[in-house]
Design an enzyme around this catalytic site. Sequence first.
Site, mmCIF file in Angstrom:
data_model
loop_
_atom_site.group_PDB
_atom_site.id
_atom_site.type_symbol
_atom_site.label_atom_id
_atom_site.label_comp_id
_atom_site.label_asym_id
_atom_site.label_seq_id
_atom_site.Cartn_x
_atom_site.Cartn_y
_atom_site.Cartn_z
ATOM 1 N N HIS A 39 -5.336 -6.896 0.240
ATOM 2 C CA HIS A 39 -5.548 -8.004 1.170
ATOM 3 C C HIS A 39 -5.937 -9.252 0.400
ATOM 4 O O HIS A 39 -7.061 -9.740 0.486
ATOM 5 C CB HIS A 39 -6.604 -7.628 2.209
ATOM 6 C CG HIS A 39 -6.067 -6.652 3.208
ATOM 7 N ND1 HIS A 39 -6.798 -5.621 3.730
ATOM 8 C CD2 HIS A 39 -4.840 -6.556 3.765
ATOM 9 C CE1 HIS A 39 -6.046 -4.937 4.571
ATOM 10 N NE2 HIS A 39 -4.858 -5.485 4.611
ATOM 11 N N HIS A 75 -4.340 1.663 0.886
ATOM 12 C CA HIS A 75 -5.012 1.957 2.163
ATOM 13 C C HIS A 75 -4.553 3.271 2.777
ATOM 14 O O HIS A 75 -5.186 3.782 3.691
ATOM 15 C CB HIS A 75 -4.730 0.844 3.180
ATOM 16 C CG HIS A 75 -5.056 -0.522 2.684
ATOM 17 N ND1 HIS A 75 -4.099 -1.424 2.280
ATOM 18 C CD2 HIS A 75 -6.240 -1.139 2.510
ATOM 19 C CE1 HIS A 75 -4.683 -2.538 1.890
ATOM 20 N NE2 HIS A 75 -5.978 -2.394 2.011
ATOM 21 N N CYS A 97 -5.242 5.359 -2.475
ATOM 22 C CA CYS A 97 -6.438 5.562 -3.298
ATOM 23 C C CYS A 97 -6.978 6.987 -3.070
ATOM 24 O O CYS A 97 -7.046 7.453 -1.931
ATOM 25 C CB CYS A 97 -7.500 4.542 -2.910
ATOM 26 S SG CYS A 97 -9.059 4.806 -3.766
ATOM 27 N N HIS A 125 -7.329 -2.062 11.547
ATOM 28 C CA HIS A 125 -7.174 -2.155 10.087
ATOM 29 C C HIS A 125 -6.238 -1.028 9.636
ATOM 30 O O HIS A 125 -6.300 0.085 10.162
ATOM 31 C CB HIS A 125 -8.545 -2.013 9.418
ATOM 32 C CG HIS A 125 -8.529 -2.277 7.945
ATOM 33 N ND1 HIS A 125 -8.083 -1.343 7.035
ATOM 34 C CD2 HIS A 125 -8.882 -3.368 7.218
ATOM 35 C CE1 HIS A 125 -8.180 -1.851 5.812
ATOM 36 N NE2 HIS A 125 -8.659 -3.084 5.900
ATOM 37 N N GLU A 127 -6.124 0.900 7.077
ATOM 38 C CA GLU A 127 -6.734 2.162 6.622
ATOM 39 C C GLU A 127 -7.188 2.994 7.826
ATOM 40 O O GLU A 127 -7.007 4.218 7.859
ATOM 41 C CB GLU A 127 -7.932 1.884 5.704
ATOM 42 C CG GLU A 127 -8.524 3.189 5.161
ATOM 43 C CD GLU A 127 -9.877 3.021 4.485
ATOM 44 O OE1 GLU A 127 -10.088 1.991 3.818
ATOM 45 O OE2 GLU A 127 -10.716 3.923 4.634
ATOM 46 N N THR A 161 -13.503 3.477 4.341
ATOM 47 C CA THR A 161 -14.130 3.529 3.010
ATOM 48 C C THR A 161 -14.897 2.262 2.639
ATOM 49 O O THR A 161 -15.783 2.305 1.797
ATOM 50 C CB THR A 161 -13.059 3.764 1.927
ATOM 51 O OG1 THR A 161 -12.056 2.753 2.064
ATOM 52 C CG2 THR A 161 -12.441 5.135 2.030
ATOM 53 N N CYS A 191 -16.690 4.398 -0.011
ATOM 54 C CA CYS A 191 -16.352 4.632 -1.428
ATOM 55 C C CYS A 191 -17.402 4.038 -2.369
ATOM 56 O O CYS A 191 -18.107 3.088 -2.016
ATOM 57 C CB CYS A 191 -14.960 4.091 -1.739
ATOM 58 S SG CYS A 191 -14.866 2.300 -1.830
ATOM 59 N N SER A 263 -10.342 -6.556 -3.791
ATOM 60 C CA SER A 263 -8.928 -6.890 -4.014
ATOM 61 C C SER A 263 -8.773 -8.244 -4.705
ATOM 62 O O SER A 263 -7.680 -8.797 -4.747
ATOM 63 C CB SER A 263 -8.180 -6.881 -2.678
ATOM 64 O OG SER A 263 -8.893 -7.625 -1.715
HETATM 65 S S1 SF4 Z 1 -12.044 -0.170 -1.876
HETATM 66 FE FE1 SF4 Z 1 -12.609 1.950 -2.337
HETATM 67 S S2 SF4 Z 1 -11.217 3.191 -1.136
HETATM 68 FE FE2 SF4 Z 1 -10.351 1.138 -1.175
HETATM 69 S S3 SF4 Z 1 -8.927 1.156 -2.881
HETATM 70 FE FE3 SF4 Z 1 -10.888 0.455 -3.686
HETATM 71 S S4 SF4 Z 1 -11.917 2.320 -4.443
HETATM 72 FE FE4 SF4 Z 1 -10.259 2.951 -3.110
#
Ligand code: SF4
Length: 292
Positions: A39, A75, A97, A125, A127, A161, A191, A263
């Site tokens: 994103h 995602h 991921c 969203h 994900e 996450t 995460c 991101s």
């Molecule tokens: S934010 Fe967390 S779940 Fe999402 S891609 Fe990065 S490490 Fe993986």
Amino acid sequence: MKIIRAEAMGMCFGVRDALGVTRRIADPASVTIHGELVHNPRVVRELSARGFTVLDETERRDATPATSRVMITAHGISERERKRLEERGHELIDTTCPLVRRAHAAACKLARMGCLVLVIGRRGHVEVEGLTGDLEQCEVVQSAAEVRAYDAPRLGIVCQTTTAPAVANQIVDRIKELNPDREIHLIATICRPTLDRQAAVRSLLGRVDALVVVGGRRSNNTRQLAGLAEAAGKPWLHVEGPDELQPEWFADFESVGLTAGTSTPDDVIGAVHQRLRAIAAAHEKDQLPEAM
Ligand code: SF4
């Protein structure tokens, strides 16, 4: 003006790995990316410029990609969606991921246990759509205000996450409060990179007058970082790049914290930091006493 960087910020391994896969693809024109790989508008523009087709996230459901190969973003997607694409003959390049996969496995485990699965996260969203796409009995919960008494003997809870831990805790507490007689199972799925970035901002907020958050406007975890400043009553600014920083906004601050979503490319963070330094230097010059 002092600029203090958060100890943990910026791109996570999941996003770096997904971008690494795109760099190794020799013929981008043969690949459709199933939604925004990350994103971050600049990264998406660069991928389009290289020749990838990038499907709009609002249109990707039921879309029929024109290319033979389809890249699944970090995602993730539901198994149903995966099957749909494979049945149409697409070869999938999967950059989901591993920590999103872990969240899918947790949700499926709770479903197999007979739970109504409550997914704490942002409705719509990508994900969350992937997480809920294979579940027969589930509900997305965005805030504590949405929680109600559920008509199911067993409740299972997982999180998107990138959910802010404080938000998740509030929602879980409310679920327990309104469902005292239910059997409740919680599997932790926020995460580690999100937890680290949130903790770094929390420790930073006590040392700065304001916070600058760098990241895409559609990035959930970037917004969650800004949410920490909001909750602490600190002025904050969410920017996608250095051009959005206006010197006047910083006039009253002696110290500013800098953080970025998972991101955000390193060079964008670097450019924002450089611009902040220039603004700080200009402020100092303005404050010098007139020469006699
Ligand atoms: S934010 Fe967390 S779940 Fe999402 S891609 Fe990065 S490490 Fe993986």
